[in-house]
Design an enzyme around this catalytic site. Structure first.
Site, mmCIF file in Angstrom:
data_model
loop_
_atom_site.group_PDB
_atom_site.id
_atom_site.type_symbol
_atom_site.label_atom_id
_atom_site.label_comp_id
_atom_site.label_asym_id
_atom_site.label_seq_id
_atom_site.Cartn_x
_atom_site.Cartn_y
_atom_site.Cartn_z
ATOM 1 C CE LYS A 106 -4.502 0.957 0.244
ATOM 2 N NZ LYS A 106 -5.632 0.124 -0.214
HETATM 3 P P1 NAD Z 1 -13.592 7.334 -2.508
HETATM 4 O O1 NAD Z 1 -12.639 8.414 -2.198
HETATM 5 O O2 NAD Z 1 -14.076 7.139 -3.900
HETATM 6 O O3 NAD Z 1 -14.900 7.474 -1.583
HETATM 7 C C1 NAD Z 1 -14.864 7.625 -0.198
HETATM 8 C C2 NAD Z 1 -16.237 8.093 0.256
HETATM 9 O O4 NAD Z 1 -16.261 8.190 1.672
HETATM 10 C C3 NAD Z 1 -16.621 9.476 -0.253
HETATM 11 O O5 NAD Z 1 -18.010 9.499 -0.504
HETATM 12 C C4 NAD Z 1 -16.284 10.375 0.940
HETATM 13 O O6 NAD Z 1 -17.035 11.583 0.931
HETATM 14 C C5 NAD Z 1 -16.699 9.477 2.075
HETATM 15 N N1 NAD Z 1 -16.044 9.797 3.343
HETATM 16 C C6 NAD Z 1 -14.770 10.176 3.556
HETATM 17 N N2 NAD Z 1 -14.557 10.395 4.866
HETATM 18 C C7 NAD Z 1 -15.726 10.123 5.486
HETATM 19 C C8 NAD Z 1 -16.153 10.160 6.818
HETATM 20 N N3 NAD Z 1 -15.311 10.536 7.794
HETATM 21 N N4 NAD Z 1 -17.437 9.820 7.098
HETATM 22 C C9 NAD Z 1 -18.276 9.453 6.098
HETATM 23 N N5 NAD Z 1 -17.934 9.407 4.812
HETATM 24 C C10 NAD Z 1 -16.685 9.741 4.510
HETATM 25 O O7 NAD Z 1 -12.917 5.994 -1.937
HETATM 26 P P2 NAD Z 1 -13.218 4.495 -2.352
HETATM 27 O O8 NAD Z 1 -12.239 4.095 -3.397
HETATM 28 O O9 NAD Z 1 -14.678 4.313 -2.573
HETATM 29 O O10 NAD Z 1 -12.766 3.738 -1.032
HETATM 30 C C11 NAD Z 1 -13.621 3.636 0.106
HETATM 31 C C12 NAD Z 1 -13.104 2.536 1.015
HETATM 32 O O11 NAD Z 1 -13.056 1.307 0.283
HETATM 33 C C13 NAD Z 1 -11.687 2.723 1.560
HETATM 34 O O12 NAD Z 1 -11.606 2.110 2.833
HETATM 35 C C14 NAD Z 1 -10.830 1.941 0.574
HETATM 36 O O13 NAD Z 1 -9.590 1.547 1.125
HETATM 37 C C15 NAD Z 1 -11.742 0.772 0.322
HETATM 38 N N6 NAD Z 1 -11.487 0.033 -0.924
HETATM 39 C C16 NAD Z 1 -11.485 0.658 -2.123
HETATM 40 C C17 NAD Z 1 -11.287 -0.078 -3.284
HETATM 41 C C18 NAD Z 1 -11.350 0.529 -4.659
HETATM 42 O O14 NAD Z 1 -11.249 -0.213 -5.636
HETATM 43 N N7 NAD Z 1 -11.557 1.828 -4.787
HETATM 44 C C19 NAD Z 1 -11.029 -1.448 -3.197
HETATM 45 C C20 NAD Z 1 -11.061 -2.062 -1.952
HETATM 46 C C21 NAD Z 1 -11.288 -1.304 -0.817
#
Ligand code: NAD
Length: 419
Positions: A106
């Protein structure tokens, strides 16, 4: 909510419990207690106003026992090394749960990307890539998008790495734009995987998808796509939020409208009105009346302080590490079922793997083939975790950790300790 818990301690605690449950000796898993490599970099960027600002960045490789390290790149103002170490370790487990030939890594930069211009972000990304160059490569460590980064950022990484090599290397990152070797279906893959896992879980429990209520915390890439696909399958999305707050409608939100609103950079849910929906806080969302709670924002959202207030009977972890170890114990006592992150959100890394395979072979698969293969892998992983869970009469988190740790320690044993 700030990160007042150390997610790496959370990883260590659960990993050790699972290793013991598997009957492993300390020698078998001692190397999983710390990352193989950690690199900290100070990234100078010339800002638009001429100032030089230095950002702290990291790349952590947790394990390469089963293949090259794989894991996203996060841009967030609150990241720290323990968070990156935990995220890297969870990637090792996730890749092992879905049985793809990768280890875990990461990266992160301590920056609020919304405060930078596109030009500044591009320079930050290029300089960060140059500084982590000794660690990365299509056979060594392959970054991907995570919170705060996207396909455009991956494109800059691909170009920077290629400039250093002197030829185009699409396999250096996944989640790239389609025109430079990205894969169809990658953007939706994590949310699609969440949908498959929810579907399989409900099927096992004999609960129909139609009408099942879901509350989604974090309508970003993962949460937004999962909400849309679950809604397409007949689930009723009763609550959805972003960092600015949430919306609640017990009759069901119109998800397409919300996704369309949030697709414009800078738009927030707090600015958005929908007939029948009222504004709620993120704390209220976690405690709302729903069947499934889908945390899809950041880690440490479900804590010892709020776990007892959760009404949902099923928690599906779209985000990485949204539940602290203490909260996990409370949920278990309350009889709540948690479908863990290392299974629930693994769809993204599965299609990243497909993207990398296409890049290496210079082949292109169509979207139908990608989604079909994703579905096959997610169902297989779900079944294997379910089997480990039921045969050990434990939680699905322990089941998933046992599947993963069993595979990683087996690879380590076969390879032996060098020299
Ligand atoms: P992103 O940046 O696209 O979305 C994050 C969302 O969370 C946004 O809507 C943001 O406004 C909201 N957010 C941020 N802080 C917040 C808070 N304190 N309270 C409530 N909402 C909040 O990110 P993503 O890619 O969707 O990733 C989200 C999670 O999923 C992370 O934990 C990431 O590690 C995990 N993840 C992502 C992927 C991927 O392919 N993108 C894969 C596996 C896991």
């Amino acid at each position: 909510m700030s990160n007042t818990f150390n997610p790496y301690d959370n990883y260590l605690e659960v990993m050790e419990r699972a290793a013991k449950m598997l009957g492993l000796a300390p020698n078998d898993y001692v190397a999983l207690k710390q990352p193989e490599r950690e690199l900290k970099v100070s990234v100078p960027v010339e800002m638009d106003d001429g100032r030089i600002q230095v950002f702290e960045g990291y790349r952590v490789q947790h394990s390469s026992s089963r293949g090259p390290c794989k894991g996203g790149l996060r841009y967030h103002q609150d990241v720290n090394i323990d968070e990156v170490k935990a995220l890297a370790a969870w990637m090792s487990l996730k890749c092992a749960v879905v049985n793809i030939p990768y280890g875990g890594g990461k990266g992160a930069v301590k920056v609020d990307p919304s405060k930078l211009s596109v030009h500044e972000l591009k320079n930050l990304t290029r300089r960060y890539t140059a500084m982590i160059l000794p660690l990365i490569g299509p056979e060594r460590d392959i970054p991907a998008p995570d919170v705060g980064t996207n396909a455009e950022v991956m494109g800059w990484i691909m170009d920077t790495y290629s400039m250093f090599m002197g030829y185009t290397v699409p396999g250096i990152v996944t989640g790239k734009p389609l025109d430079i070797g990205g894969s169809l279906g990658r953007r939706e893959a994590t949310g699609r995987g969440v949908m498959f896992v929810v579907r399989e879980y409900l099927h096992r429990k004999g609960i129909p998808m139609i009408g099942t209520r879901v509350a989604v915390q974090g309508m970003g890439n993962v949460g937004g796509t999962a909400a849309q696909l679950l809604s397409n399958e007949g689930c009723r999305i009763v609550a959805a939020s972003d960092v600015s707050g949430g919306l609640y409608n017990p009759k069901g939100l119109k998800i397409s409208e919300i996704v369309a609103h949030l697709s414009t950079r800078g738009n927030k849910l707090s600015d958005f009105e929908q007939a029948g929906a009222k504004h709620i806080t993120n704390e209220e969302l976690l405690a709302c009346d729903t069947d499934i709670l889908l945390p899809a924002a950041l880690e440490n959202q479900i804590t010892a302080q709020n776990a007892a207030k959760i009404k949902a009977s099923i928690i599906v972890e779209g985000a990485n590490g949204p539940t602290t170890a203490e909260a996990d114990a409370i949920l278990e006592q309350m009889g709540k079922k948690v479908v863990p992150d290392v299974l629930a959100n693994a769809g993204g890394v599965v299609v990243s793997y497909f993207e990398w395979v296409q890049n290496i072979q210079s082949l292109m698969w169509d979207e139908e083939e990608i989604n079909r293969n994703l579905e096959k892998i997610m169902i297989r992983a779900f079944n294997e975790v379910w089997e480990a869970t039921t045969s050990h009469d434990t939680t699905m988190r322990m089941g998933a950790y046992m599947v993963a740790i069993g595979r990683i320690t087996k690879a380590k044993k076969i390879r032996g300790v060098f020299p």
